[in-house]
Design an enzyme around this catalytic site. Structure first.
Site, PDB file in Angstrom:
ATOM      1  N   GLU A 200     -13.105   8.937   9.935  1.00  0.00           N
ATOM      2  CA  GLU A 200     -13.632   9.114  11.284  1.00  0.00           C
ATOM      3  C   GLU A 200     -14.016  10.575  11.524  1.00  0.00           C
ATOM      4  O   GLU A 200     -13.274  11.480  11.155  1.00  0.00           O
ATOM      5  CB  GLU A 200     -12.535   8.699  12.279  1.00  0.00           C
ATOM      6  CG  GLU A 200     -13.022   8.255  13.627  1.00  0.00           C
ATOM      7  CD  GLU A 200     -11.899   7.582  14.433  1.00  0.00           C
ATOM      8  OE1 GLU A 200     -11.790   6.347  14.390  1.00  0.00           O
ATOM      9  OE2 GLU A 200     -11.135   8.296  15.101  1.00  0.00           O
TER      10      GLU A 200
ATOM     11  N   GLY B  58      -0.425  -0.060  16.050  1.00  0.00           N
ATOM     12  CA  GLY B  58       0.287  -1.322  15.835  1.00  0.00           C
ATOM     13  C   GLY B  58      -0.563  -2.486  16.284  1.00  0.00           C
ATOM     14  O   GLY B  58      -1.149  -2.484  17.383  1.00  0.00           O
TER      15      GLY B  58
ATOM     16  N   HIS C  96       3.621   5.431  13.540  1.00  0.00           N
ATOM     17  CA  HIS C  96       2.523   5.674  12.582  1.00  0.00           C
ATOM     18  C   HIS C  96       1.149   5.259  13.099  1.00  0.00           C
ATOM     19  O   HIS C  96       0.143   5.533  12.457  1.00  0.00           O
ATOM     20  CB  HIS C  96       2.800   4.990  11.256  1.00  0.00           C
ATOM     21  CG  HIS C  96       2.318   3.562  11.152  1.00  0.00           C
ATOM     22  ND1 HIS C  96       2.673   2.575  12.041  1.00  0.00           N
ATOM     23  CD2 HIS C  96       1.509   2.965  10.254  1.00  0.00           C
ATOM     24  CE1 HIS C  96       2.102   1.445  11.684  1.00  0.00           C
ATOM     25  NE2 HIS C  96       1.384   1.630  10.614  1.00  0.00           N
TER      26      HIS C  96
ATOM     27  N   ASP D 186       0.845  -1.189   0.000  1.00  0.00           N
ATOM     28  CA  ASP D 186       0.000   0.000   0.000  1.00  0.00           C
ATOM     29  C   ASP D 186       0.884   1.243   0.000  1.00  0.00           C
ATOM     30  O   ASP D 186       1.084   1.897   1.027  1.00  0.00           O
ATOM     31  CB  ASP D 186      -0.960   0.003   1.193  1.00  0.00           C
ATOM     32  CG  ASP D 186      -2.118   0.960   0.950  1.00  0.00           C
ATOM     33  OD1 ASP D 186      -2.147   1.584  -0.124  1.00  0.00           O
ATOM     34  OD2 ASP D 186      -2.985   1.068   1.833  1.00  0.00           O
TER      35      ASP D 186
ATOM     36  N   CYS E 170       0.269   4.750   1.794  1.00  0.00           N
ATOM     37  CA  CYS E 170      -0.811   4.685   2.766  1.00  0.00           C
ATOM     38  C   CYS E 170      -0.540   5.859   3.699  1.00  0.00           C
ATOM     39  O   CYS E 170       0.612   6.116   4.047  1.00  0.00           O
ATOM     40  CB  CYS E 170      -0.741   3.362   3.534  1.00  0.00           C
ATOM     41  SG  CYS E 170      -2.111   3.176   4.669  1.00  0.00           S
TER      42      CYS E 170
ATOM     43  N   ASN F 256      -7.600  -1.928   7.609  1.00  0.00           N
ATOM     44  CA  ASN F 256      -7.589  -0.967   8.721  1.00  0.00           C
ATOM     45  C   ASN F 256      -7.896   0.460   8.273  1.00  0.00           C
ATOM     46  O   ASN F 256      -7.748   1.397   9.041  1.00  0.00           O
ATOM     47  CB  ASN F 256      -6.238  -1.025   9.449  1.00  0.00           C
ATOM     48  CG  ASN F 256      -5.070  -0.694   8.539  1.00  0.00           C
ATOM     49  OD1 ASN F 256      -5.251  -0.511   7.332  1.00  0.00           O
ATOM     50  ND2 ASN F 256      -3.882  -0.619   9.092  1.00  0.00           N
ATOM     51  N   HIS F 257      -8.303   0.643   7.025  1.00  0.00           N
ATOM     52  CA  HIS F 257      -8.589   1.993   6.553  1.00  0.00           C
ATOM     53  C   HIS F 257      -9.922   2.498   7.118  1.00  0.00           C
ATOM     54  O   HIS F 257     -10.846   1.723   7.324  1.00  0.00           O
ATOM     55  CB  HIS F 257      -8.611   2.009   5.020  1.00  0.00           C
ATOM     56  CG  HIS F 257      -7.248   1.740   4.451  1.00  0.00           C
ATOM     57  ND1 HIS F 257      -7.038   1.345   3.163  1.00  0.00           N
ATOM     58  CD2 HIS F 257      -6.027   1.811   5.025  1.00  0.00           C
ATOM     59  CE1 HIS F 257      -5.746   1.188   2.961  1.00  0.00           C
ATOM     60  NE2 HIS F 257      -5.103   1.454   4.077  1.00  0.00           N
TER      61      HIS F 257
END
Lengths: 139, 477
Positions: free
Chosen positions: B203, B403, B400, B92, B95, B199-200
Site C-alpha cells: 500500500e 481481524g 496485529h 504463514d 507473516c 489478505n496480503h
C-alpha cells in the site's frame, strides 16, 4: 444423499464438505472443491495425467495429506489439476491418477490462494448412503 | 465455559477441566461481542491446556476463530517443561509487516499515483500464479534461508541500515536448512519477492495524523508524508514447513502422552528432537519471509526511482521497521517477579517491546519498538510503539490488525469486487488487484474497525498510538 462438495463458511478460512457413495469419491470431490478455489475449472484442459501417492496414519489424516500433496505439486511444478481418480485406497495409503495442465497465467483464471489443508475439524466418516468428509483450508 | 468481565477492556475465561491457566481476552464490549463466537473463546481455552503454558492463554482485541489457536492469540511456554506448537505459529510463518517512509509529501505523489501503482504492479508479483522478483534456485535458497535478509545485503539488495530496522536484524538464529524438506525448497525458490494472495497487500499511504510527536520524530514520521506498507509472509516455503511438521508433531505429541483438544494444536516438548528440528525449519521460514519483504522493498525503491526520476536515497525511501506477527520465539520475561525463559507463540499478534529493551534499535530505544498494524484496504493503518505494560502483561505483545468479521463468502455476497473497486476509487484510493474477486473478499466491511482494535490496546497500555496512515493506492494479492 446429494453427491458433491460444498464450500462451508468460516470466519477466516474456508471449509469443504464432500459427500460420496464411496470413500474414494470423497477424496476426489474434496480435491475438486479445493481446486475450484484456486482456478476456474472451465479454463483448465487437463490433457496429461500423473500418478499421485500419499500415506498417512488414518483415513481422515489421509484426506489432509492428499490435498496438501496436490497443493505442493501445484506450486512446485506450476501445474493445475482438473480431474481426480482414486485408483487404489486403504486406510493409510491413497493412489490416484490426476489430469493436469501447465500453469499459464495469461490463460488460466487463477483466482485465489490456498495455504494448506488444516487438521482443525478434519473428519471422514460414514453417512447415510455413503461417506462424508470435512476439511478446513487455510486461505 | 465461564467468562467474566474483569475490567473495562479485559475478560477472563476461568480455569476448568484440563486448562492449566486461565484465558484472558483484551477487548471492549463491542469487540468482545464481535469476537463472540463460542469457537474463538473455546480456542483460547484449548491453548490453555498445552504443557508448560505460563500465566494465561491470551487473546488480543482482533481475536477471531482460527484453526487450532485463535487468530490474535499469545501463549508463552516455559523453556524447561513447555512445548512448541507449529499451529501456534500458523502456516504463514513470519507473516509480517514492514513500514517504509519516504521524503515525499502527498501533494508530490498524488499526481503520479497511477504510474507509481502501475510500476509497483509490474515489479512486485501478486496473487497465486506468478514467480517472485528473485528466483534464486534451490542451492542459493539454502543460503538465503539460513542467513535471512543479510543474504540480500551481500547481493546489493539490502543495506546495513535496512537490516538494523528488521526484527532480529532480519536473521532468526538457529536456522538449519537440513531440517527443511525438499518439498519446501521446491515450493520456495521461485517465490522470493512476491506478495502472495489473500489478505496480503502493498500500500502507498499518507500519514494523516500524528498522535505522539516524540515517538513519530524518532521513527522519522510526520503528517502529510508518504509511506509504503508491505504485508506478506513466507509464501509456499513456510506453508510447507508447517504442513510437514504438523504431521510429525501429531506423532510426537502422542509419544509424549500429551492429550490434545484439537489436532491442529499438535506439539512437542521443547527438549525433543521434533521440537528442535521444527524450530530450525521455522527459523528458515522466518528468514525466507524477512528476505521476501526485503526484496519487495528493493522493488519499491526501483519503482520510486523510475517514477520520480531520482535515486531512492535522495527520495528518502527508508525502512522504518519490519515486524512479524506469526512466530514462536525464545524470550526472557519477568513472571511473578523472576526472570524466566519462555517460548512466546504469537499467532496473529505483534511483538511490542517497550522503551529501553536491548532488542529495540538504538534510535528508537527511548520511545519503544515500532509496532505496525495493517488495516483493511479502505480505511487506515497504524503505527504504534511498544510499552512497559506489554512487557509485564502480555510477554511484550499486542494486536496485529483489524481481524476478520465476515467470512470471505459472506463478504462476496455484500458487493462485487468491481463495485468495491469503484467505491474505493470514489474515495480517491487507486486499487490494483491480481483477482477482482479477492477485492470483494477483502472489502472494508469484511473487517472489524482497526481503529476500535487499536483504541483497546492503547487504552490498556499494551502499546501507544503514534501515527495513523490512510491509503492512497493499494496493490492486492
Amino acid at each position: 444423499m446429494n453427491v458433491g462438495y460444498e464450500l462451508v463458511d468460516h470466519t477466516a478460512d474456508i471449509g469443504i464438505r464432500a459427500r460420496g457413495h464411496t470413500r474414494e469419491e470423497v477424496y476426489e470431490l474434496a480435491a475438486e472443491g479445493m481446486f475450484s478455489l484456486i482456478c476456474d475449472p472451465m479454463t483448465i484442459a487437463g490433457t496429461e495425467t500423473v500418478e499421485v501417492e500419499v500415506e498417512a496414519a488414518q483415513p481422515d489424516l489421509l484426506l489432509a495429506a492428499w490435498l496438501n500433496e496436490l497443493l505442493y505439486r501445484f506450486e512446485a511444478d506450476r501445474v493445475l489439476f482438473e480431474s481426480f481418480e482414486v485408483t487404489s485406497l486403504s486406510d493409510t495409503r491413497l493412489r490416484a491418477r490426476v489430469s493436469w495442465e501447465a500453469l499459464d497465467p495469461a490463460r488460466h483464471a487463477v483466482c485465489g490462494g490456498v495455504k494448506a489443508a488444516t487438521l482443525h475439524q478434519l473428519s471422514l466418516a460414514p453417512c447415510e448412503g455413503g461417506w462424508e468428509g470435512f476439511v478446513l483450508l487455510d486461505v | 465455559m465461564r467468562v467474566t468481565r474483569t475490567g473495562t477492556h479485559t475478560y477472563e475465561i476461568a480455569r476448568e477441566g484440563a486448562m492449566r491457566v486461565p484465558g484472558r481476552v483484551y477487548a471492549d464490549e463491542s469487540l468482545f461481542a464481535q469476537a463472540g463466537h463460542e469457537e474463538a473463546l473455546q480456542q483460547v481455552a484449548n491453548v490453555a491446556t498445552l504443557p508448560g503454558i505460563v500465566t494465561a492463554s491470551i487473546a488480543m482485541p482482533d481475536i477471531h476463530w482460527g484453526y487450532g489457536f485463535p487468530i490474535g492469540g499469545v501463549a508463552a511456554m516455559d523453556e524447561r517443561d513447555g512445548v512448541v506448537s507449529p499451529g501456534g505459529v500458523g502456516f504463514d510463518i513470519n507473516c509480517g509487516v514492514r513500514l517504509v517512509r519516504t521524503g515525499l509529501g502527498v501533494d508530490e505523489v498524488r499526481p503520479k499515483l497511477e504510474p507509481l501503482l502501475h510500476e509497483l504492479m509490474r515489479r512486485v508479483p501478486q496473487g497465486t500464479g506468478p514467480r517472485g522478483a528473485l528466483d534464486v534456485g534451490e542451492r542459493e535458497l539454502a543460503r538465503l534461508v539460513e542467513q535471512g535478509a543479510p543474504y540480500l545485503e551481500e547481493r546489493g539488495l539490502a543495506t546495513a541500515d535496512d537490516l538494523e530496522h528488521i526484527e532480529e536484524g532480519g536473521a532468526m538464529a538457529g536456522a538449519d536448512v537440513s531440517a527443511v524438506s525438499a518439498k519446501a525448497m521446491a515450493r520456495g525458490h521461485s517465490q522470493v519477492g512476491s506478495l502472495g494472495a489473500g489478505n496480503h497487500f502493498l500500500e502507498v499511504q499518507v500519514v494523516d495524523e500524528v498522535l505522539d510527536a516524540e515517538a513519530a520524530r524518532a521513527f522519522g514520521i510526520a503528517a502529510g508524508q508518504v509511506t509504503v506498507m508491505i504485508h506478506s509472509g513466507s509464501r509456499g516455503f513456510g506453508h510447507q514447513v508447517c504442513t510437514d511438521y504438523l504431521a510429525r508433531m501429531a506423532q510426537a505429541a502422542a509419544q509424549a502422552g500429551i492429550e490434545l483438544p484439537d489436532r491442529q494444536l499438535a506439539c512437542a516438548p521443547l527438549d525433543s528432537a521434533a521440537a528442535r528440528e521444527y524450530l530450525a525449519a521455522m527459523a528458515c521460514a522466518c528468514n525466507f519471509a524477512f528476505a521476501n519483504r526485503q526484496m519487495m522493498l528493493h522493488e519499491v525503491r526501483g519503482a520510486f526511482e523510475r517514477v520520480f526520476r531520482a535515486s531512492w536515497e535522495r527520495l528518502g525511501v527508508e525502512l522504518v521497521y519490519d515486524v512479524c506477527h506469526n512466530i514462536a520465539k525464545r524470550e526472557v520475561h519477568v513472571v511473578d517477579g523472576r526472570e524466566r525463559a519462555v517460548r512466546v507463540h504469537r499467532k496473529g499478534a505483534t511483538r511490542a517491546f517497550g522503551p529501553g529493551h536491548p532488542d529495540v534499535p538504538p534510535e528508537y530505544r527511548d520511545v519503544g519498538q515500532p509496532v505496525i498494524i495493517p488495516g483493511d484496504m479502505g480505511t487506515e493503518s497504524w503505527l504504534l510503539a511498544g510499552t512497559e505494560r506489554a512487557m509485564r502483561e502480555t510477554f511484550g505483545s499486542t494486536c496485529h490488525g483489524a481481524g476478520r468479521l465476515l467470512s470471505r463468502h459472506a463478504a462476496r455476497k455484500v458487493k462485487s469486487g468491481a463495485d468495491v473497486r469503484r467505491e474505493l476509487g470514489g474515495a480517491g484510493i487507486v486499487v490494483k488487484a491480481a483477482s477482482v474477486g479477492s477485492l470483494a473478499e477483502e472489502a472494508p466491511y469484511a473487517y472489524k474497525d482497526v481503529a476500535d482494535v487499536v483504541a483497546v490496546v492503547d487504552a490498556v497500555g499494551l502499546s501507544r498510538k503514534v501515527a495513523r496512515m490512510r491509503p492512497l493506492g493499494v496493490l492486492k494479492g
